[in-house]
Write a protein that holds these residues in place. Structure first.
Motif, short mmCIF file in Angstrom:
data_model
loop_
_atom_site.label_atom_id
_atom_site.label_comp_id
_atom_site.label_asym_id
_atom_site.label_seq_id
_atom_site.Cartn_x
_atom_site.Cartn_y
_atom_site.Cartn_z
N UNK A 38 10.47 22.52 -31.82
CA UNK A 38 10.02 21.25 -32.48
C UNK A 38 8.40 21.05 -32.32
N UNK A 39 7.61 20.64 -33.13
CA UNK A 39 6.30 20.12 -33.01
C UNK A 39 6.47 18.84 -32.34
N UNK A 40 5.82 18.62 -31.38
CA UNK A 40 5.67 17.37 -30.69
C UNK A 40 4.21 16.98 -30.14
N UNK A 41 4.19 15.49 -29.55
CA UNK A 41 2.97 14.92 -29.21
C UNK A 41 3.57 14.27 -27.79
N UNK A 42 2.73 14.79 -26.87
CA UNK A 42 2.74 14.19 -25.52
C UNK A 42 2.14 12.92 -25.11
N UNK A 43 2.47 11.97 -24.69
CA UNK A 43 2.11 10.63 -24.48
C UNK A 43 2.16 10.48 -23.14
N UNK A 44 0.82 10.07 -22.44
CA UNK A 44 0.83 9.73 -20.97
C UNK A 44 0.47 8.38 -20.60
N UNK A 45 1.05 7.51 -20.36
CA UNK A 45 0.71 6.04 -20.04
C UNK A 45 0.12 5.63 -21.23
N UNK A 46 0.64 5.92 -22.53
CA UNK A 46 0.15 5.14 -23.82
C UNK A 46 -0.80 5.94 -24.44
N UNK A 47 -1.41 7.06 -23.84
CA UNK A 47 -2.33 7.90 -24.69
C UNK A 47 -1.95 9.24 -24.98
N UNK A 49 -1.74 12.93 -25.04
CA UNK A 49 -2.72 13.93 -24.13
C UNK A 49 -2.56 15.09 -24.63
N UNK A 50 -1.67 15.70 -25.46
CA UNK A 50 -1.42 16.99 -25.82
C UNK A 50 -0.67 17.09 -27.14
N UNK A 51 -0.40 18.24 -27.75
CA UNK A 51 0.42 18.26 -28.78
C UNK A 51 0.41 20.06 -28.93
N UNK A 52 1.91 20.30 -29.28
CA UNK A 52 1.96 21.62 -29.76
C UNK A 52 3.68 21.72 -29.96
N UNK A 53 4.04 23.10 -29.89
CA UNK A 53 5.46 23.30 -30.31
C UNK A 53 6.10 23.49 -28.83
N UNK A 54 7.32 23.05 -28.80
CA UNK A 54 8.05 23.16 -27.28
C UNK A 54 8.48 24.82 -27.64
N UNK A 55 8.12 25.56 -26.62
CA UNK A 55 8.83 26.74 -26.53
C UNK A 55 9.85 26.96 -25.90
N UNK A 56 10.17 26.27 -24.56
CA UNK A 56 11.44 26.21 -24.04
C UNK A 56 11.71 24.76 -23.30
N UNK A 57 12.95 24.77 -22.68
CA UNK A 57 13.23 23.42 -21.97
C UNK A 57 14.18 23.89 -21.02
N UNK A 58 13.90 23.33 -19.74
CA UNK A 58 15.04 23.45 -18.77
C UNK A 58 16.31 23.03 -19.26
N UNK A 59 17.37 23.34 -18.80
CA UNK A 59 18.86 22.89 -19.07
C UNK A 59 18.99 21.62 -18.72
N UNK A 60 18.41 21.30 -17.85
CA UNK A 60 18.51 19.78 -17.38
C UNK A 60 17.25 18.72 -18.06
N UNK A 61 16.55 19.40 -18.87
CA UNK A 61 15.68 18.61 -19.70
C UNK A 61 14.59 18.31 -18.92
N UNK A 83 5.34 9.47 -19.08
CA UNK A 83 5.19 10.59 -20.00
C UNK A 83 6.32 10.44 -20.78
N UNK A 84 6.00 10.64 -22.31
CA UNK A 84 6.90 10.57 -23.50
C UNK A 84 6.49 11.33 -24.37
N UNK A 85 7.56 11.91 -25.22
CA UNK A 85 7.65 12.96 -25.95
C UNK A 85 7.56 12.40 -27.47
N UNK A 86 7.02 12.68 -28.42
CA UNK A 86 7.21 12.06 -29.74
C UNK A 86 7.20 13.35 -30.74
N UNK A 87 8.07 13.60 -31.34
CA UNK A 87 8.47 14.41 -32.52
C UNK A 87 7.32 14.36 -33.67
N UNK A 88 6.64 15.21 -34.18
CA UNK A 88 5.77 15.15 -35.22
C UNK A 88 6.63 15.61 -36.46
N UNK A 89 6.15 15.27 -37.67
CA UNK A 89 6.62 15.83 -38.85
C UNK A 89 5.72 16.30 -39.61
#
Length: 90
Positions: A38-47, A49-61, A83-89
């Motif tokens: 998925x294409x996502x944005x990373x938000x840290x403390x309301x701003x 901070x990054x964006x890109x495509x999720x390549x892999x995720x640990x099994x426990x997330x 730290x929050x993740x937002x899916x981009x469309x």
């Protein structure tokens, strides 16, 4: 003039319909395990901070690997308070 003449007959979405996600409030994704590819944005403390495509995720997330849009090729993101993740469309 008939009422039908005043009605819009085009089935093409107008500007408001095509940008519905840009105006809707968003909720962070709590379960990071569903984000691989998925294409996502990373938000840290309301701003954003990054964006890109999720390549892999640990099994426990708890961690994800982000292929970044910027100068760096890859980054590990840890799921922690503020730290929050937002899916981009795209």
């Amino acid at each position: 003039m008939k009422l039908e003449d005043d009605m819009q007959t085009s089935t093409t979405p107008n500007q408001d319909q095509t940008n519905i996600h840009s105006f809707a409030p968003w909720q962070p994704i709590d379960d990071w395990t569903v984000l691989t590819g998925q294409d996502v944005e990373v938000h840290t403390h309301g701003s954003m901070t990054d964006r890109g495509r999720v390549e892999a995720v640990m099994a426990d997330g708890s961690l994800l690997w982000l292929m970044q849009d910027g100068a760096h090729s890859r980054r590990v993101i840890e799921q922690q308070p503020g730290t929050y993740i937002r899916r981009t469309w795209n």
